[in-house]
Motif scaffolding. Structure first.
Motif, PDB file in Angstrom:
ATOM      1  N   ILE A  27      19.657 -30.897  33.170  1.00 53.43           N
ATOM      2  CA  ILE A  27      19.236 -30.981  34.578  1.00 53.43           C
ATOM      3  C   ILE A  27      17.775 -31.439  34.672  1.00 53.43           C
ATOM      4  O   ILE A  27      17.424 -32.299  35.476  1.00 53.43           O
ATOM      5  N   ARG A  28      16.937 -30.867  33.801  1.00 50.74           N
ATOM      6  CA  ARG A  28      15.512 -31.201  33.860  1.00 50.74           C
ATOM      7  C   ARG A  28      15.253 -32.654  33.458  1.00 50.74           C
ATOM      8  O   ARG A  28      14.272 -33.255  33.885  1.00 50.74           O
ATOM      9  N   ALA A  29      16.131 -33.195  32.608  1.00 47.28           N
ATOM     10  CA  ALA A  29      15.908 -34.562  32.118  1.00 47.28           C
ATOM     11  C   ALA A  29      16.403 -35.626  33.095  1.00 47.28           C
ATOM     12  O   ALA A  29      16.073 -36.788  32.939  1.00 47.28           O
ATOM     13  N   ALA A  30      17.190 -35.223  34.093  1.00 50.08           N
ATOM     14  CA  ALA A  30      17.780 -36.228  34.995  1.00 50.08           C
ATOM     15  C   ALA A  30      16.936 -36.380  36.255  1.00 50.08           C
ATOM     16  O   ALA A  30      16.569 -35.393  36.890  1.00 50.08           O
ATOM     17  N   ALA A  31      16.635 -37.627  36.592  1.00 49.60           N
ATOM     18  CA  ALA A  31      15.940 -37.900  37.857  1.00 49.60           C
ATOM     19  C   ALA A  31      16.995 -38.178  38.926  1.00 49.60           C
ATOM     20  O   ALA A  31      18.063 -38.707  38.613  1.00 49.60           O
TER      21      ALA A  31
END
Lengths: 303, 188
Positions: free
Chosen positions: A41-45
């Protein structure tokens, strides 16, 4: 506790250790799974529905229905876009809940953001819904809706069926992470019907037919008709582009790569991360606690 | 006994560290992917522009400055693209957009060109590509921003420094892009 376990028969002591071992392994597995989900989740923009690239993407917007028959949640009878329910029977003799029925909607719905729409296929998703209810009754299926959790939890004392339901409703905030794909089948249909309409109009226009008959022999041969069809196709494409009707159909579904999580949440990304973070802490503590308890017991228990 | 519990806690911390590392690796690849997605569209537009220029030349001849500007800017975009020079690409892209806006404005003075099916198709196609490039630039910048924030915040900074994760460069088109074309000058 050590004394209590020590006083148990050897079989129960072994069972306690097995249970603690399973709890610890479950805690460790869940900790890793949740941390991995958080990392994805944190890696997806956040992309836009109109222009998201094909593949694994994150979208954010509002849940909206797809035209068609309404989706009704089976227990609460409420109109919704997605639901999941469990009914359980409360067996007083063994003091446990026995799962009786479980159901989950697989109907598609829309995510709408500032740029456009995307169809969400919830099959196989981890869903975090905003509307969650638990209530009690005496029948296999509830006869009335929930009154709210405070009052309903009192029902636990004298009712023997528990109903649990979670729902995504129209207008809910929506966060999704999954495999994005743009389909062009509708475009093909729209383009074909527009091309046919143009050709049909030309057939009724003698001047146009004379233009199509390029060798002026009074007959439209296959080559002339093919050239006319191509021109009609180009005109149809231009017209539809100008009218903004040539829109691809976007769909977001479960990723083909099993390592990539498919998440649908009726929360903002920050809120979802906060909830997953607390779950991770809980499972990490479960793992550490179970490990500690096993160590504590094995130092004194002899099986 | 205490050391086993400590070991369990260290294992959880190690898993947390691995998840931070994985998130940074994914972000790095997401930036590359977002860039590739822009690059694909730049390539498509690069291939369409000569067709547009050719159609315009048939009606305008060779006297139009706007055509020359588009051709030059296309070359600059291509060279910045192939060298992966993002700041130069931003400036070249701004100039190309300005050139295209001028070209379409000049085309208004040529009714035959405006009525040409090929020109209409190319204009629509290029405008669509421009919009898609703008959307994907926004997404690329969002991904870059996310990566740059993440590698500078605690505790990710520890992993980022340990494994040498570097900040990425945002793609910003030159401010020329935002100016409206000077129509009076164009038609004088």
């Amino acid at each position: 506790m050590r004394t209590f376990v020590h006083s148990l028969p050897p079989e129960l002591q072994a069972a306690t250790l097995v249970l603690l071992g399973l709890a610890g392994a479950f805690g460790l597995y869940q900790t890793w799974r949740l941390l991995d989900n958080i990392a994805w989740i944190r890696a997806a923009a956040t992309a836009r529905a109109r222009s998201a690239s094909q593949g694994y993407v994150e979208l954010s917007g509002q849940a909206q229905p797809i035209p068609g028959p309404p989706i009704i949640a089976p227990l609460s009878r409420r109109d919704c876009l997605w639901y999941e329910f469990v009914t359980s029977g409360f067996a007083r003799d063994v003091f446990s809940l026995i799962p009786r029925e479980h159901g989950r909607s697989e109907s598609i719905f829309h995510l709408e953001d500032c740029s456009g729409r995307c169809i969400i296929d919830p099959d196989g998703a981890q869903v975090f819904a905003e509307h969650r209810e638990t209530w009690f009754g005496d029948t296999q299926h509830p006869e009335m809706r929930s009154f709210g959790w405070k009052l309903e939890w009192m029902g636990w004392l004298h009712r023997h069926m528990q109903y649990r339901e979670q729902r995504i409703e129209a207008g809910d905030r929506l966060y999704v992470l999954g495999e994005f794909e743009s389909l062009h089948e509708d475009n093909h249909n729209t383009l074909t019907s527009e091309t046919s309409a143009i050709l049909a109009a030309w057939k009724t226009n003698p001047i146009r037919m004379r233009q199509i008959d390029t060798n002026s022999d009074g007959h439209i041969d296959a080559d002339e008709w093919e050239a006319a069809r191509e021109e009609a196709l180009n005109r149809a494409a231009l017209k539809l582009h100008a009218e903004g009707e040539l829109q691809p159909l976007h769909i977001l579904r479960k990723p083909k790569n099993p390592r990539q999580p498919f998440i649908i949440a009726a929360f903002t990304e920050d809120e979802l991360l906060r909830r997953l973070g607390w779950r991770t802490v809980f499972h990490a503590l479960l793992f550490i606690g179970a490990t500690g308890a096993i160590v504590l017991l094995t130092t004194s228990v002899t099986i | 006994m205490l050391w086993i519990i400590l070991l369990a806690a260290i294992l959880v911390i190690a898993l947390y560290g691995i998840s931070l590392y994985n998130a940074l690796v994914r972000l790095k690849h997401n930036v590359s992917k977002a860039w590739s997605n822009i690059d694909v569209l730049l390539k498509q537009r690069h291939d369409e522009l000569p067709k547009l220029v050719e159609v315009c030349r048939q009606y305008m001849g060779f006297e139009s400055d706007a055509l020359e500007r588009v051709i030059q800017a296309r070359g600059r975009v291509q060279s910045a693209r192939s060298s992966g020079d993002i700041p130069s690409l931003g400036a070249a892209e701004g100039a190309l957009r300005m050139g295209l806006a001028s070209l379409f404005a000049v085309a208004e003075a040529y009714p035959d060109l405006k009525a040409d099916n090929g020109f209409q198709h190319l204009r629509t196609r290029i405008s669509t590509l421009e919009n898609e490039i703008a959307d994907r630039r926004e997404f690329y910048n969002e991904t870059v921003n996310q990566k740059n924030i993440q590698i500078e915040q605690f505790p990710d900074i520890l992993i980022a420094r340990l494994f040498g994760f570097k900040p990425a460069t945002m793609l910003s088109f030159s401010t020329e892009e935002t100016k409206d074309p000077d129509l009076t000058a164009l038609f004088s």
